[in-house]
Design an enzyme around this catalytic site. Structure first.
Site, mmCIF file in Angstrom:
data_model
loop_
_atom_site.group_PDB
_atom_site.id
_atom_site.type_symbol
_atom_site.label_atom_id
_atom_site.label_comp_id
_atom_site.label_asym_id
_atom_site.label_seq_id
_atom_site.Cartn_x
_atom_site.Cartn_y
_atom_site.Cartn_z
ATOM 1 N N ALA A 173 91.354 46.837 -3.031
ATOM 2 C CA ALA A 173 92.806 46.948 -2.991
ATOM 3 C C ALA A 173 93.457 45.806 -3.749
ATOM 4 C CB ALA A 173 93.280 46.941 -1.537
ATOM 5 N N CYS A 174 94.428 46.121 -4.590
ATOM 6 C CA CYS A 174 95.260 45.119 -5.249
ATOM 7 C C CYS A 174 96.676 45.673 -5.330
ATOM 8 C CB CYS A 174 94.771 44.810 -6.662
ATOM 9 S SG CYS A 174 93.080 44.173 -6.755
ATOM 10 N N THR A 175 97.655 44.790 -5.318
ATOM 11 C CA THR A 175 99.050 45.215 -5.353
ATOM 12 C C THR A 175 99.841 44.267 -6.233
ATOM 13 O OG1 THR A 175 98.850 46.008 -3.076
ATOM 14 C CG2 THR A 175 101.072 45.783 -3.960
#
Length: 365
Positions: free
Chosen positions: A25-27
């Protein structure tokens, strides 16, 4: 008919994501001040420690991209100095900023990424996913230049030896004006699209995330008004009732919606310092602590995503601010104060420090 079509797209993308063997996950999210300053924040979540350091690359370095057949692909020399976090001790850039204020961020794109196949007659223009960041940051200053560069290269799948796989990546690229585009390998083609919301996460494709925002069009930063249900008066409980229903989990769709709506609701800010501070405050809504997002594999092994580091880039002043999982102190690197013509790549450690808690007891009056 259109509604049925989009329901099928949602269903198919959900299957692809649920079947992905890796779902890191990356944002990312942008903030912008009224004086024109732009900041971009991103988290880096991964189950395997990337052991990132900040690499500074001066002008004039020679680069060679690997090709699928084990030979060399494209060769180039970087026109612009740039810096950003690497991974696994390699000269590959998870994200970064160059001296012209151009930002690039690479994000995991599992279950969807499918790169074009290389053509034999144009091998000299092959760029591997692991080399794409260095190529764009080193040769482009604006989004127009990025689009032209992408049209002239072959961005194809090349195995990254340290992971034994073609990296399933897609990218957000932003220039100092605050406008951004996304670059995605979908069905064997490179898709380049404008990013009107300046938010980015992982799979499904970016177009899906934009469409999904329609499901949350009713949410607002304004508190809900009281209402009456038959003879019973109903009032909202506490502040924030206008955002009831905002997804709070760590899946890419939920993180995308959360950042899009929250960044759209924040108060106006005036300066670059405020933009950086606001970017950190927004991205705080995403950070993942070890143990709260765990994937149990078929062999009973465990992969637990966690926020290894968070970075905020000041596109106006060419700065990178960052903190790591083990050290929440915010540190800063100023690109313009580094030797742009030095001829030597420099390393700035991200991990060799522990938090220092400032004791202000003596300030008591």
């Amino acid at each position: 008919m259109l509604k049925i079509k989009w329901l099928l797209v949602l269903f198919c993308c959900a299957i692809l994501v649920s079947n992905a063997t890796i779902a890191q996950a990356c944002t990312g999210v942008k903030t912008q001040a009224t004086d024109g300053a732009v900041a971009f924040a991103r988290t880096l979540e991964f189950g395997t420690p990337l052991k990132s350091d900040i690499l500074f690359v001066p002008r004039g370095q020679d680069w060679v991209s690997p090709a699928p057949d084990g030979n060399d692909g494209m060769t180039w020399q970087n026109k612009y100095a740039f810096l950003g976090p690497n991974a696994f001790g390699e000269k590959m850039f998870v994200d970064g900023i160059n001296e012209k204020g151009l930002y690039l961020g690479g994000f995991w794109f599992p279950g969807i990424a499918k790169f074009p196949k290389a053509t034999d007659n144009d091998a000299a223009n092959i760029i591997a996913p692991q080399a794409f960041g260095a190529f764009i940051l080193g040769t482009c200053a604006t989004l127009d230049e990025v689009r032209k560069a992408i049209s002239k290269i072959q961005l194809v799948g090349v195995t990254f030896k340290k992971m034994g796989m073609i990296l399933p990546m897609h990218w957000i690229i932003m220039d100092k004006t605050g406008k951004s585009i996304v670059v995605e390998p979908i069905n064997g083609k490179i898709v380049v699209a404008d990013n009107p919301v300046n938010v980015f996460t992982n799979s499904p494709p970016f177009a899906w995330h934009l469409q999904n925002l329609s499901n949350y069009a009713n949410l607002t930063s304004r508190n809900s008004a009281p209402t009456t249900i038959r003879d019973y008066n109903v009032a909202p409980i506490g502040q924030g009732s206008g955002m009831v229903g905002l997804p709070g989990d760590f899946t890419p769709p939920s993180r995308f919606v959360r950042m899009a709506l929250l960044s759209n609701s924040v108060e106006s800010i005036a300066t670059a310092d405020e933009a950086v501070n606001q970017a950190f405050l927004l991205i705080n809504n995403i950070s993942i602590v070890k143990g709260v997002a765990v994937d149990i594999k078929a062999d009973d092994s465990v992969s637990a995503d966690y926020t290894q580091w968070t970075a905020v880039y000041d596109l106006k002043r060419h700065r990178c601010y960052f903190r790591t999982y083990d050290n929440q102190d915010i540190r800063m690197v100023q690109l313009d104060k580094l030797p742009l013509e030095s001829g030597q790549i420099l390393t700035i450690p991200m991990w060799n420090s522990k938090p220092e808690y400032k004791d202000i007891t003596k300030q008591a009056k």
